[in-house]
Every structure is written in C-alpha cells, then in structure tokens.
Design an enzyme around this catalytic site. Structure first.
Site, mmCIF file in Angstrom:
data_model
loop_
_atom_site.group_PDB
_atom_site.id
_atom_site.type_symbol
_atom_site.label_atom_id
_atom_site.label_comp_id
_atom_site.label_asym_id
_atom_site.label_seq_id
_atom_site.Cartn_x
_atom_site.Cartn_y
_atom_site.Cartn_z
ATOM 1 N N CYS A 232 -16.554 1.664 1.113
ATOM 2 C CA CYS A 232 -15.441 0.986 1.356
ATOM 3 C C CYS A 232 -14.926 1.678 2.705
ATOM 4 O O CYS A 232 -14.452 0.189 2.693
ATOM 5 C CB CYS A 232 -13.929 1.177 0.367
ATOM 6 S SG CYS A 232 -13.429 3.265 0.448
ATOM 7 N N ARG B 242 0.913 -1.412 0.211
ATOM 8 C CA ARG B 242 -0.052 0.038 0.282
ATOM 9 C C ARG B 242 0.895 0.590 0.111
ATOM 10 O O ARG B 242 1.979 1.667 1.150
ATOM 11 C CB ARG B 242 -1.210 0.566 1.991
ATOM 12 C CG ARG B 242 -1.526 1.621 1.552
ATOM 13 C CD ARG B 242 -2.620 1.663 2.079
ATOM 14 N NE ARG B 242 -4.112 0.929 1.928
ATOM 15 C CZ ARG B 242 -4.240 0.781 2.217
ATOM 16 N NH1 ARG B 242 -5.534 1.049 3.584
ATOM 17 N NH2 ARG B 242 -5.877 -0.131 1.578
ATOM 18 N N HIS C 111 -7.618 0.941 -6.623
ATOM 19 C CA HIS C 111 -7.862 0.119 -5.486
ATOM 20 C C HIS C 111 -8.216 -1.239 -5.779
ATOM 21 O O HIS C 111 -9.614 -2.009 -5.533
ATOM 22 C CB HIS C 111 -8.638 0.410 -4.503
ATOM 23 C CG HIS C 111 -8.044 -0.259 -2.458
ATOM 24 N ND1 HIS C 111 -7.709 -1.127 -2.277
ATOM 25 C CD2 HIS C 111 -8.751 0.551 -1.660
ATOM 26 C CE1 HIS C 111 -7.772 -1.079 -1.040
ATOM 27 N NE2 HIS C 111 -8.695 0.073 -0.624
ATOM 28 N N GLN D 167 -10.243 -4.206 -3.606
ATOM 29 C CA GLN D 167 -11.931 -2.865 -2.587
ATOM 30 C C GLN D 167 -13.013 -3.513 -3.810
ATOM 31 O O GLN D 167 -13.474 -4.084 -3.202
ATOM 32 C CB GLN D 167 -11.756 -2.094 -2.648
ATOM 33 C CG GLN D 167 -13.043 -1.164 -1.756
ATOM 34 C CD GLN D 167 -12.910 -2.028 -0.520
ATOM 35 O OE1 GLN D 167 -12.287 -1.299 0.174
ATOM 36 N NE2 GLN D 167 -14.797 -2.602 -0.675
ATOM 37 N N ARG E 278 -14.283 -8.700 2.232
ATOM 38 C CA ARG E 278 -12.139 -7.788 1.553
ATOM 39 C C ARG E 278 -10.928 -9.775 1.602
ATOM 40 O O ARG E 278 -10.158 -9.693 1.367
ATOM 41 C CB ARG E 278 -11.831 -6.887 2.641
ATOM 42 C CG ARG E 278 -12.481 -5.230 2.269
ATOM 43 C CD ARG E 278 -11.659 -5.280 0.713
ATOM 44 N NE ARG E 278 -10.035 -5.372 0.317
ATOM 45 C CZ ARG E 278 -9.643 -4.053 1.296
ATOM 46 N NH1 ARG E 278 -9.725 -3.396 1.318
ATOM 47 N NH2 ARG E 278 -7.918 -3.844 0.767
ATOM 48 N N ASP F 267 -17.226 7.357 -1.669
ATOM 49 C CA ASP F 267 -15.943 7.185 -0.836
ATOM 50 C C ASP F 267 -15.701 8.868 0.037
ATOM 51 O O ASP F 267 -15.827 9.796 -0.929
ATOM 52 C CB ASP F 267 -15.076 6.449 -1.407
ATOM 53 C CG ASP F 267 -13.458 6.352 -0.715
ATOM 54 O OD1 ASP F 267 -13.520 6.503 0.577
ATOM 55 O OD2 ASP F 267 -12.531 6.166 -1.368
HETATM 56 N N1 NVA Z 1 -9.750 6.216 -1.233
HETATM 57 C C1 NVA Z 1 -9.142 6.530 0.009
HETATM 58 C C2 NVA Z 1 -9.620 4.944 0.051
HETATM 59 C C3 NVA Z 1 -8.966 4.217 1.787
HETATM 60 C C4 NVA Z 1 -9.191 2.589 1.552
HETATM 61 C C5 NVA Z 1 -8.270 6.795 0.385
HETATM 62 O O1 NVA Z 1 -6.909 6.562 -0.758
HETATM 63 O O2 NVA Z 1 -7.289 7.382 1.117
HETATM 64 N N1 CP Z 2 -11.369 -0.368 2.397
HETATM 65 C C1 CP Z 2 -10.041 -0.405 2.821
HETATM 66 O O1 CP Z 2 -9.290 -0.145 1.983
HETATM 67 O O2 CP Z 2 -9.974 0.414 4.255
HETATM 68 P P1 CP Z 2 -8.339 0.454 5.109
HETATM 69 O O3 CP Z 2 -8.122 1.472 4.914
HETATM 70 O O4 CP Z 2 -8.704 0.482 6.082
HETATM 71 O O5 CP Z 2 -7.091 -0.482 4.627
#
Ligand code: NVA
Ligand code: CP
Length: 310
Positions: A267, A110, A137, A140, A295, A228
């Site tokens: 998500c 990540r 992502h 997700q 997930r 989101d």
């Molecule tokens: N769009 C959000 C998703 C978090 C799971 C982010 O990138 O922070």
């Molecule tokens: N939806 C998701 O990826 O959650 P986290 O940021 O908690 O991993």
C-alpha cells in the site's frame, strides 16, 4: 430520509456495490487515458460537490488521491488536520460532524481510533468515508482489487498471501476476500494476527482465512504477495516488531516460490530493506505504483456510490 451510504468498511457497501465501483473505476480510467490529471471527466458527475477531509494522521496518497478524485469528478475538496482545526483543541467529533455536514456533501476521515470514525458517521448527515483507522483501510483494498483485475482479469478465485503484520490493511483484505470470493492466507508471527472479529465475520460468510507461521507455505501458488510496514502509524515497539517479523520479509526467493506470474503489492509507504527488498518493489512483479494510482480511480467511483450516483 434515505439511509446514508457511509463507507467505514467494505461490508458497508457489500459485494454487489463493490463490483459496481470496480467496474465504473475501470470505465472512467479508460475514458480519460492520457488526459492532463487535473482535467475533469467529460460528464463532471459531482459538479459543485465538496468533500471535507479530516486528517489526524499523516498521508500522501490518501490526501492527494481524494483531492484529485473530487477535481476529476467536477467537485472540490477541503482539508483539515487536527493541529490546525478545533478538533485539536477538544471540539467534539459529533459537533465537527454536524458542522462539516452543513459545508460539505461527504466527509473523509483518517484517524487512529475506528470508533471515532463511527462517531463521526453517527452524527453526520452526509456520507462518511474511512480513509484509514487502526482497524481498517477499505479504500486501499478497493485500489488493490482494481489492480488485480487490471493485471489478471479476474478477482474471484484469486489467491492472495499477506506477509507480516495482521494490521488495518490486512483486516480490510480479509473482509474483501469474504465479500468478493477470493482466498487470503495470512503469514504472521504469533500475536500479530488480523482482528479476531474480522476473521470471524469472514468465516461466517464462508471464507475462512488460514493463519500460518511459515511464510513459504503462504507464498506457494499465490497470485499476489502483499505486505505493509511492520510498525503502523501510532504503534510503538518497532525493534521487537522488526525482530519477530524478519522471517516475513518479501524478497526475491519468496517471490520465486509464488511463481513468475505472481504480483507483489504494497500500500506504501514502504520501508525498503525491512518488509520488502529493493529488488522486489522495483522489480517486474511489483504492482505497487499501479496500486497507488488506482487509489484515485477506485475512490472516484466510491464517491459516486456514496453520493447515490452509482
Ligand atoms: N498500516 C499502515 C498503512 C499506511 C497507509 C499504517 O496504518 O500506518
Ligand atoms: N497507502 C496509503 O494510504 O498511503 P498514505 O498514508 O500516503 O495516504
């Protein structure tokens, strides 16, 4: 050497493999219904395998679901973060990939910059999984497609409406629609559209994604309204974002436009009172908690695909 099955985007797998992953996820989930969560699946298909996970950003779901996925498949996971690993002191992504490839059978990352995930995959000799980048992502959206199939029976032909920021999750949804034969309409303010290359790739596969400014137009007849956070991790300017995205908040009136059978997806983490109201996320149309659980199930089957066992 056979080609490594990286999963940096949904198109790395392609429609056929995604369908196999989603089928396997349903079967595995059903086979262990009611079991304690830490007990391994009966066949322990990844007995002895190790997943290394690199987190350069916060996570609750991705971290826990991948760790548990490995346990349920009979393997284990090791977690690294930037602050406490040598990545934070400037060790290169390539060298990190080479070393982790000696210690683990797959790597999940990540990170902010999508090119970092690509660099990792280029230097790794084990499969690399995108656990969220600024661009996409895909894990997700695997879980979201599984959730839709569970709730509605069929993914192909379904109609999804995305509300708010055309962000990483939205980009993967656009990609998924073109691979799995469903429709997405994106309702977003000007300047917050999904990634242009993702839109072009979807159109090249025959699935154009309409971008509309009027949220009510996108909601009408949708099977799913998904949204989101308006400000993703690493982004600034949250005040302006909140202002321009306010018309795209998902509330009960918007869900009513979609109809009582429509699902709400998010998500998570959610910013209650911003992109979604309490009444919607806690209401009967919300599938948010199933998405979170899925997930785990989707990623177990993804790991099996990456490791050539599916
Ligand atoms: N769009 C959000 C998703 C978090 C799971 C982010 O990138 O922070
Ligand atoms: N939806 C998701 O990826 O959650 P986290 O940021 O908690 O991993």
């Amino acid at each position: 050497m056979t080609e490594l099955r990286h999963f940096l985007s949904l198109s790395d797998a392609g429609g056929e493999a995604i369908a196999a992953i989603l089928n396997d996820a349903q079967d595995r989930k059903a086979a262990r219904a009611g079991w304690p969560k830490g007990r391994a699946d009966a066949d322990r298909p990844l007995d002895g395998y190790v997943l290394a996970m690199i987190f350069e950003k916060n996570s609750t779901r991705t971290r826990v679901s991948f760790d548990l996925a490995m346990r349920q498949l009979g393997g284990s996971a090791i977690i690294l973060d930037t602050a406490s690993s040598q990545l934070g002191r400037g060790e290169s992504v390539g060298d990190t990939a080479r070393v982790l490839s000696r210690f683990s059978d797959a790597i999940m990352i990540r990170t902010n910059d999508h090119s970092k995930a690509e660099e990792l995959a280029a230097a790794a000799s084990v499969p690399v999984i995108n656990g969220l980048t600024d661009l996409s992502h895909p894990c997700q959206i695997l879980a979201d497609m599984l959730t839709l199939i569970e709730r509605k029976g069929k993914l192909a032909g379904s109609k999804w409406a995305w509300f708010g920021d055309g962000n990483n999750v939205c980009n993967s949804l656009v990609e998924a629609a073109s691979l799995m034969f469903f429709d997405v309409t994106v309702a977003c303010p000007e300047g917050f559209e999904p990634d242009m290359d993702m839109l072009k790739a979807a159109a090249a596969r025959g699935r154009s994604v309409p971008i509309v400014r009027d949220a009510a137009v996108a909601a009408a007849g949708a099977d799913v309204i998904a949204t989101d956070t308006w400000t993703s991790m690493g982004q600034s300017d949250s005040d302006n974002r909140a202002k321009v995205m306010a018309p795209y908040a998902v509330n009960e009136a918007m869900m009513a436009r979609a109809g009582e059978d429509a699902l709400f997806m998010h998500c998570l983490p959610a910013h209650r009172g911003e992109e979604v109201t309490d009444a919607v996320i806690d209401g009967p149309q919300s599938a948010a908690w199933d998405e979170a659980e899925n997930r785990l199930h989707a990623q177990k089957s993804l790991l099996l695909w990456c490791l050539g066992k599916l």
